[in-house]
Design an enzyme around this catalytic site. Structure first.
Site: not given
Ligand code: NAD
Length: 255
Positions: A146, A133
């Site tokens: 985070y 991130s």
């Molecule tokens: N959305 C954003 O703006 C953003 C920005 C930077 C980084 N990210 C990163 O992108 C990735 C995906 O995030 P997202 O935005 O799609 O969020 P999201 O919450 O939609 O997806 C995260 C998924 O991880 C699963 N999860 C959580 N804990 C878990 C575990 N212990 N074991 C297995 N699965 C687990 C959740 O059930 C969910 O389906 C993450 O690593 C997040 O940190 C997202």
């Protein structure tokens, strides 16, 4: 990569589901791992035969071993995308929240990658892409657990790349900025906040999950065959704008 397996963690989520769909589009069969059984079931109806699903907690070594053993063959691609966030100032953050964030984002990446790479090496290697991130690039208000976890993911990516380079495994990371999906949906539900967040990005918009998936699939491809140990920021210039708000006096300006 026709017919090779890819494991995508957090595949039921906003970004993970798009990575899974894109991997199938690139010819992979995808094993979608998540703790969200309902989300996985929905994804399976959407993506069909090229997808298998397993309820797996990425921080649980025994559960990861079990899911890895159930794969028909070693994967060629692993995408460590599962992630959680808990907001709060460090002075107030509970140890439980800290542990959850570090346990999923950092320990989960370590556990899943090394478990699968142990199988990938004798099968000829492959690639790992970790989702970090911009919060791993620089600190952000109330995001201490985070930011620490994602900085750890970037450093762990370098460590994995170094240790596995001569075993046929490349390891890179993608650091998304403000992505209009998944964990950003809650904050974006306020139209005013959404507009201000979009305006803060130099290219003038928040990213789409596809913007992240495209870079993941590039790093996984042979077009990136000489790239390992890198974190690619996918943020529309957000981090580069960090100093943009600093006032300047008129004589400082040229022209
Ligand atoms: N959305 C954003 O703006 C953003 C920005 C930077 C980084 N990210 C990163 O992108 C990735 C995906 O995030 P997202 O935005 O799609 O969020 P999201 O919450 O939609 O997806 C995260 C998924 O991880 C699963 N999860 C959580 N804990 C878990 C575990 N212990 N074991 C297995 N699965 C687990 C959740 O059930 C969910 O389906 C993450 O690593 C997040 O940190 C997202």
């Amino acid at each position: 990569m026709s017919g090779s397996w890819a494991v995508v963690t957090g595949a039921a989520g906003g970004i993970g589901s798009v990575i899974a769909r894109s991997a199938i589009g690139a010819g992979y069969r995808v094993a979608a791992w998540d703790i969200d059984a309902e989300g996985l079931a929905y994804l399976a109806t959407e993506l069909g035969d090229a997808l298998t699903t397993a309820v797996v907690d990425v921080g649980d070594q025994a559960a990861v071993e079990e899911a890895a053993a159930a794969l028909p063959e070693a994967p060629r691609l692993v995408v460590n995308n599962a992630g959680v966030v808990r907001f709060g100032p460090l002075l107030d953050l509970t140890v439980a929240d800290w542990t959850t964030v570090l346990g999923t984002n950092l320990t989960g990446t370590f556990v899943v990658a090394r478990t699968l790479v142990r199988r990938m090496i004798p099968a000829g290697g492959g690639t790992v892409v970790n989702i970090a991130s911009v919060n791993g690039v620089t600190a952000a208000v109330d995001a201490g657990a985070y930011t620490s976890s994602k900085a750890g993911v970037a450093r762990l990516t370098e460590q994995m790349a170094l240790e596995w380079a001569d075993r046929g495994v490349r390891v890179n990371a993608v650091a998304p900025g403000l992505i209009d999906a998944g964990m950003s949906n809650a904050v974006n539900s306020d139209p005013d906040v959404r507009e201000r967040r979009s305006a803060a990005v130099p290219v003038g918009r928040q990213g789409a999950a596809q913007d992240v998936a495209d870079v993941v699939l590039f790093l996984a491809s042979d077009r990136a065959a000489y790239v390992t140990g890198q974190t690619v920021t996918v943020d529309g210039g957000l981090v580069r704008a960090a100093l943009s708000g600093i006032p300047r006096s008129a004589p400082d300006r040229c022209g």
